[in-house]
Design a protein around this motif. Structure first.
Motif, PDB file in Angstrom:
ATOM      1  N   VAL A 165      47.966  40.803  39.615  1.00  0.00           N
ATOM      2  CA  VAL A 165      46.674  40.451  39.017  1.00  0.00           C
ATOM      3  C   VAL A 165      45.649  40.208  40.111  1.00  0.00           C
ATOM      4  CG1 VAL A 165      45.434  38.685  37.689  1.00  0.00           C
ATOM      5  CG2 VAL A 165      47.625  39.573  36.852  1.00  0.00           C
ATOM      6  N   LEU A 166      46.032  39.465  41.159  1.00  0.00           N
ATOM      7  CA  LEU A 166      45.112  39.217  42.270  1.00  0.00           C
ATOM      8  C   LEU A 166      44.744  40.527  42.959  1.00  0.00           C
ATOM      9  CD1 LEU A 166      43.572  37.259  44.085  1.00  0.00           C
ATOM     10  CD2 LEU A 166      45.645  37.000  45.457  1.00  0.00           C
ATOM     11  N   GLU A 167      45.712  41.399  43.155  1.00  0.00           N
ATOM     12  CA  GLU A 167      45.442  42.702  43.778  1.00  0.00           C
ATOM     13  C   GLU A 167      44.426  43.488  42.954  1.00  0.00           C
ATOM     14  OE1 GLU A 167      48.192  46.566  43.915  1.00  0.00           O
ATOM     15  OE2 GLU A 167      48.901  45.001  45.280  1.00  0.00           O
ATOM     16  N   LEU A 168      44.600  43.498  41.637  1.00  0.00           N
ATOM     17  CA  LEU A 168      43.691  44.220  40.755  1.00  0.00           C
ATOM     18  C   LEU A 168      42.284  43.643  40.817  1.00  0.00           C
ATOM     19  CD1 LEU A 168      43.425  46.446  38.629  1.00  0.00           C
ATOM     20  CD2 LEU A 168      44.130  44.778  36.893  1.00  0.00           C
ATOM     21  N   ILE A 169      42.181  42.319  40.803  1.00  0.00           N
ATOM     22  CA  ILE A 169      40.871  41.669  40.866  1.00  0.00           C
ATOM     23  C   ILE A 169      40.192  41.944  42.203  1.00  0.00           C
ATOM     24  CG2 ILE A 169      39.726  39.409  40.959  1.00  0.00           C
ATOM     25  CD1 ILE A 169      41.726  38.472  38.836  1.00  0.00           C
ATOM     26  N   MET A 170      40.952  41.973  43.302  1.00  0.00           N
ATOM     27  CA  MET A 170      40.369  42.274  44.602  1.00  0.00           C
ATOM     28  C   MET A 170      39.814  43.696  44.644  1.00  0.00           C
ATOM     29  SD  MET A 170      40.410  39.604  46.523  1.00  0.00           S
ATOM     30  CE  MET A 170      40.048  38.719  44.994  1.00  0.00           C
ATOM     31  N   TYR A 171      40.530  44.640  44.018  1.00  0.00           N
ATOM     32  CA  TYR A 171      40.006  46.009  43.926  1.00  0.00           C
ATOM     33  C   TYR A 171      38.697  46.029  43.138  1.00  0.00           C
ATOM     34  CZ  TYR A 171      44.371  48.082  45.689  1.00  0.00           C
ATOM     35  OH  TYR A 171      45.441  48.447  46.476  1.00  0.00           O
ATOM     36  N   GLN A 172      38.634  45.237  42.083  1.00  0.00           N
ATOM     37  CA  GLN A 172      37.406  45.173  41.298  1.00  0.00           C
ATOM     38  C   GLN A 172      36.258  44.595  42.124  1.00  0.00           C
ATOM     39  OE1 GLN A 172      39.584  43.256  37.749  1.00  0.00           O
ATOM     40  NE2 GLN A 172      37.964  44.418  36.730  1.00  0.00           N
ATOM     41  N   MET A 197      41.532  54.856  41.339  1.00  0.00           N
ATOM     42  CA  MET A 197      42.954  55.199  41.310  1.00  0.00           C
ATOM     43  C   MET A 197      43.815  54.013  41.722  1.00  0.00           C
ATOM     44  SD  MET A 197      43.047  58.144  40.058  1.00  0.00           S
ATOM     45  CE  MET A 197      44.823  58.334  40.209  1.00  0.00           C
ATOM     46  N   GLU A 198      43.313  53.187  42.673  1.00  0.00           N
ATOM     47  CA  GLU A 198      44.072  52.001  43.082  1.00  0.00           C
ATOM     48  C   GLU A 198      44.250  51.035  41.916  1.00  0.00           C
ATOM     49  OE1 GLU A 198      42.051  53.555  46.808  1.00  0.00           O
ATOM     50  OE2 GLU A 198      41.456  53.187  44.733  1.00  0.00           O
ATOM     51  N   MET A 199      43.195  50.861  41.127  1.00  0.00           N
ATOM     52  CA  MET A 199      43.280  49.981  39.966  1.00  0.00           C
ATOM     53  C   MET A 199      44.285  50.515  38.955  1.00  0.00           C
ATOM     54  SD  MET A 199      39.248  49.190  39.317  1.00  0.00           S
ATOM     55  CE  MET A 199      38.158  48.804  40.705  1.00  0.00           C
ATOM     56  N   LEU A 200      44.213  51.818  38.666  1.00  0.00           N
ATOM     57  CA  LEU A 200      45.126  52.416  37.693  1.00  0.00           C
ATOM     58  C   LEU A 200      46.569  52.305  38.156  1.00  0.00           C
ATOM     59  CD1 LEU A 200      43.077  55.623  36.771  1.00  0.00           C
ATOM     60  CD2 LEU A 200      43.246  53.493  35.474  1.00  0.00           C
ATOM     61  N   HIS A 201      46.797  52.455  39.460  1.00  0.00           N
ATOM     62  CA  HIS A 201      48.155  52.332  40.008  1.00  0.00           C
ATOM     63  C   HIS A 201      48.678  50.909  39.839  1.00  0.00           C
ATOM     64  CE1 HIS A 201      51.606  53.041  42.550  1.00  0.00           C
ATOM     65  NE2 HIS A 201      51.259  52.037  43.325  1.00  0.00           N
ATOM     66  N   THR A 202      47.825  49.920  40.105  1.00  0.00           N
ATOM     67  CA  THR A 202      48.235  48.524  39.951  1.00  0.00           C
ATOM     68  C   THR A 202      48.539  48.202  38.497  1.00  0.00           C
ATOM     69  OG1 THR A 202      46.896  47.883  41.864  1.00  0.00           O
ATOM     70  CG2 THR A 202      47.561  46.124  40.365  1.00  0.00           C
TER      71      THR A 202
END
Length: 300
Positions: free
Chosen positions: A167-174, A140-145
């Motif tokens: 983009v950095l936030e999304l990659i960190m979640y990954q 859900m965090e990725m989808l929100h970003t």
């Protein structure tokens, strides 16, 4: 250059002529596209990239209420790309690509992560490689970003800053999710230890401004320091230090953009005793000075 094509029966048409709505963000070193697809009959989408790139890719199926029913994602290094994805009939799908040049990616992702270090080493062989062997479902965090990236209205330099941060936030979640999956593949963590690690993460999330030391935290959650440090890194895919840093930097960015506080106030509010230490940490994390975001935000 990135190409997306829809293939239906023997027809082969460009993305723009297919029943697809999309948005695109083109910035220095990165190209982002999100395509929403719905076809009356089964089709396939062909993606082509004709140059070296690092790609964060998401494929999401949606129901009639626009809720995800299936998703998968990965990060890959690609000398070139030519692949197809099937789109079922009467099924809404989202196809998201973040296409980065290697130099953009390396300048953006500077935080130490074991999976990232392995990924960089394997990249050097110049063969297509994924950061993780299997695709994983999007959180859900990725989808929100991803939603926040789609809604960005900033212009020029501020848009670049906002895009890079998201983009950095999304990659960190990954990375966090891949790290968790890797830990499960190598050695199971005992259930009672997982509960203690989750408690440690909750405490750090609430107290990142003035977090407890490793020794203090280990006593609070009743887990010895070695298991705390190593278990946290294996289970969450990041070190305690990097997790605290991420929380501080995200809050600092929010304070700059939403509340427009000065640098000294922000440094204090996110846990730094000296403004210079905060400025150095922010520059290392985002690649730019916090004052640059402040000036861009106010100049718009």
């Amino acid at each position: 250059m990135l190409y997306l094509r829809k293939t239906l029966a023997s027809a082969n048409t460009l993305l723009t002529s297919a029943p697809i709505s999309s948005y695109q963000i083109l910035s220095r070193g990165i190209f982002i596209i999100q395509a929403e697809m719905f076809f009356s009959e089964a089709a396939s989408i062909q993606a082509e990239i004709d140059s070296e790139a690092i790609v964060s890719q998401f494929i999401i199926s949606m129901n009639q209420h626009n809720k995800p029913t299936f998703s998968k994602h990965n990060i890959r290094y690609l000398p070139t790309l030519n692949e197809e994805h099937n789109v079922p009939e009467k099924q809404k799908c989202l196809y998201i690509l973040l296409v980065m040049t290697p130099s953009f990616y390396h300048n953006l992702v500077t935080i130490y992560n074991p999976l990232h270090e392995q990924f960089k080493q394997r990249m050097g062989q110049r063969h297509a490689v994924s950061i993780f062997d299997q695709d994983l479902p999007a959180t859900m965090e990725m989808l929100h970003t991803i939603e926040e990236l789609a809604k960005t209205k900033e212009k020029n330099e501020l848009k670049q800053i906002f895009t890079n941060a998201k983009v950095l936030e999304l990659i960190m979640y990954q990375f966090e999710q891949f790290g968790l999956a890797a830990a499960k593949d190598t050695e199971e963590i005992r259930t009672e230890d997982i509960l203690k690690l989750e408690e440690a993460k909750r405490i750090l999330t609430q107290q990142f401004v003035d977090p407890p030391t490793h020794r203090q935290l280990s006593k609070i959650v009743l887990l010895n320091e070695f298991k705390l440090r190593n278990g946290f890194k294996r289970y969450f895919g990041t070190t305690i230090y990097n997790f605290i840093t991420r929380l501080r930097m995200e809050e600092a960015k929010r304070l700059i953009l939403d509340e427009e506080k000065n640098m000294y106030e922000i440094a204090t509010l996110v846990g730094f005793k000296h403004q210079a230490s905060f400025t150095h940490a922010f520059k290392k994390y985002y690649g730019i000075l916090p004052s640059d975001i402040f000036r861009s935000n106010n100049s718009g």
